[in-house]
Design an enzyme around this catalytic site. Sequence first.
Site, PDB file in Angstrom:
ATOM      1  N   LYS A  54       0.800  -1.053   0.073  1.00  0.00           N
ATOM      2  CA  LYS A  54      -0.064   0.037   0.044  1.00  0.00           C
ATOM      3  C   LYS A  54       0.867   1.085   0.131  1.00  0.00           C
ATOM      4  O   LYS A  54       0.528   2.115  -0.617  1.00  0.00           O
ATOM      5  CB  LYS A  54      -0.884  -0.025   1.214  1.00  0.00           C
ATOM      6  CG  LYS A  54      -2.032  -0.944   1.286  1.00  0.00           C
ATOM      7  CD  LYS A  54      -2.969  -1.128   2.419  1.00  0.00           C
ATOM      8  CE  LYS A  54      -3.903  -2.113   2.038  1.00  0.00           C
ATOM      9  NZ  LYS A  54      -4.740  -2.625   3.413  1.00  0.00           N
ATOM     10  N   GLN A  98      -4.880  -1.138   9.365  1.00  0.00           N
ATOM     11  CA  GLN A  98      -4.975  -2.594   9.019  1.00  0.00           C
ATOM     12  C   GLN A  98      -5.544  -3.693   9.880  1.00  0.00           C
ATOM     13  O   GLN A  98      -5.599  -3.663  11.017  1.00  0.00           O
ATOM     14  CB  GLN A  98      -3.500  -3.187   8.693  1.00  0.00           C
ATOM     15  CG  GLN A  98      -3.371  -4.289   7.946  1.00  0.00           C
ATOM     16  CD  GLN A  98      -3.955  -4.567   6.428  1.00  0.00           C
ATOM     17  OE1 GLN A  98      -3.803  -3.301   5.970  1.00  0.00           O
ATOM     18  NE2 GLN A  98      -4.277  -5.364   5.910  1.00  0.00           N
ATOM     19  N   ASP A 121     -11.130   3.521   3.952  1.00  0.00           N
ATOM     20  CA  ASP A 121     -11.599   1.845   4.005  1.00  0.00           C
ATOM     21  C   ASP A 121     -13.384   1.789   3.735  1.00  0.00           C
ATOM     22  O   ASP A 121     -13.919   0.923   3.640  1.00  0.00           O
ATOM     23  CB  ASP A 121     -11.285   1.297   5.188  1.00  0.00           C
ATOM     24  CG  ASP A 121     -10.267   0.355   5.075  1.00  0.00           C
ATOM     25  OD1 ASP A 121     -10.013  -0.120   3.995  1.00  0.00           O
ATOM     26  OD2 ASP A 121      -9.554   0.055   6.152  1.00  0.00           O
TER      27      ASP A 121
HETATM   28  N1  GUN Z   1      -7.557  -6.406   5.946  1.00  0.00           N
HETATM   29  C1  GUN Z   1      -7.766  -7.157   4.932  1.00  0.00           C
HETATM   30  N2  GUN Z   1      -8.374  -6.522   3.987  1.00  0.00           N
HETATM   31  C2  GUN Z   1      -8.402  -5.022   4.622  1.00  0.00           C
HETATM   32  C3  GUN Z   1      -8.998  -3.934   3.904  1.00  0.00           C
HETATM   33  O1  GUN Z   1      -9.517  -3.795   2.773  1.00  0.00           O
HETATM   34  N3  GUN Z   1      -8.647  -2.802   4.895  1.00  0.00           N
HETATM   35  C4  GUN Z   1      -8.201  -2.965   6.013  1.00  0.00           C
HETATM   36  N4  GUN Z   1      -8.095  -1.704   6.969  1.00  0.00           N
HETATM   37  N5  GUN Z   1      -7.680  -4.021   6.569  1.00  0.00           N
HETATM   38  C5  GUN Z   1      -7.848  -5.145   5.833  1.00  0.00           C
END
Ligand code: GUN
Length: 295
Positions: A54, A98, A121
């Site tokens: 990311k 995350q 998100d």
């Molecule tokens: N863990 C797995 N997928 C995601 C996501 O799309 N966002 C976040 N914050 N954590 C994740």
Amino acid sequence: MTAEIIDGKAFADALRAQVAGAVPAFVDATGRKPGLAVVLVGDDPASSVYVRFKGKATLEAGMESFEHRLPEVSGQAELVALVEQLNADDRVDGILVQLPLPGHMDDKAVIATIDPAKDVDGFHVANAGRLAVGEKSLVPCTPFGALALLKHRLGDLSGLEAVVLGRSNIVGKPMAQLLLQQNCTVTIAHSRTRNLPDVVRRGDIVIAAVGQPQLVRGDWLKPGATVIDVGINRIQIGDGKTRLVGDVDFDSAKEVAGAITPVPGGVGPMTIAVLLRNTLVAAHARHDLRAPEGL
Ligand code: GUN
């Protein structure tokens, strides 16, 4: 019939290029770059890899990346204090914590502390609620990406039968809301659904997001269906080797479906591309600027 393989990687690359192309105009208008902060608690190897990807993708799009790592043993109050600091930081347009968080933390309570305007998100209840009532909101990345692939393949989705397998807040529920907005007839199936194969067979569109390796087989599908596989499961294939598979049994499904996303290379790459898109959209909204056309 052999299904068209939907190339999510190519589509995601194009979206990332589109986002990167729109960044300079934002910088001209505001005198600063859009910024995304990603927070990782602990050192789960898979989460660590995602967070690194990311950060790299954010920089490649011409944005600022702020990476924050807290030790596994951190208290929730420490994490909340960091989120509040990021809420107040004008350089930060998007905040992603995350998931999953360590067991001693409450995901929902932490998400509730993120400024909804920076919630790239789309997990905050304010954004989930806006999506549900059809107001402008930040939308969870994976369902948004899946919808983009569907529209690219099918054009107008109006009147189609869509079956969503899975009812998570991250994928299943927002996916169902997005499909409903597109005038699909939406069924949400889950672990308690009876006669699951018969329910799935109704779908012109099937979204699989249950986290069960290769659950959906070809004989569960309506011939010609468009299948979006959100699952990412690592399975043993003998000799201590492993392989990534989706929630759909690709080999049998591709003989019946009209189009299908592979794993890897389908929905996965779209998630990061949409995260960048959401960051750019959030940055524009924070400056009362209109989001770039087509994003
Ligand atoms: N863990 C797995 N997928 C995601 C996501 O799309 N966002 C976040 N914050 N954590 C994740």
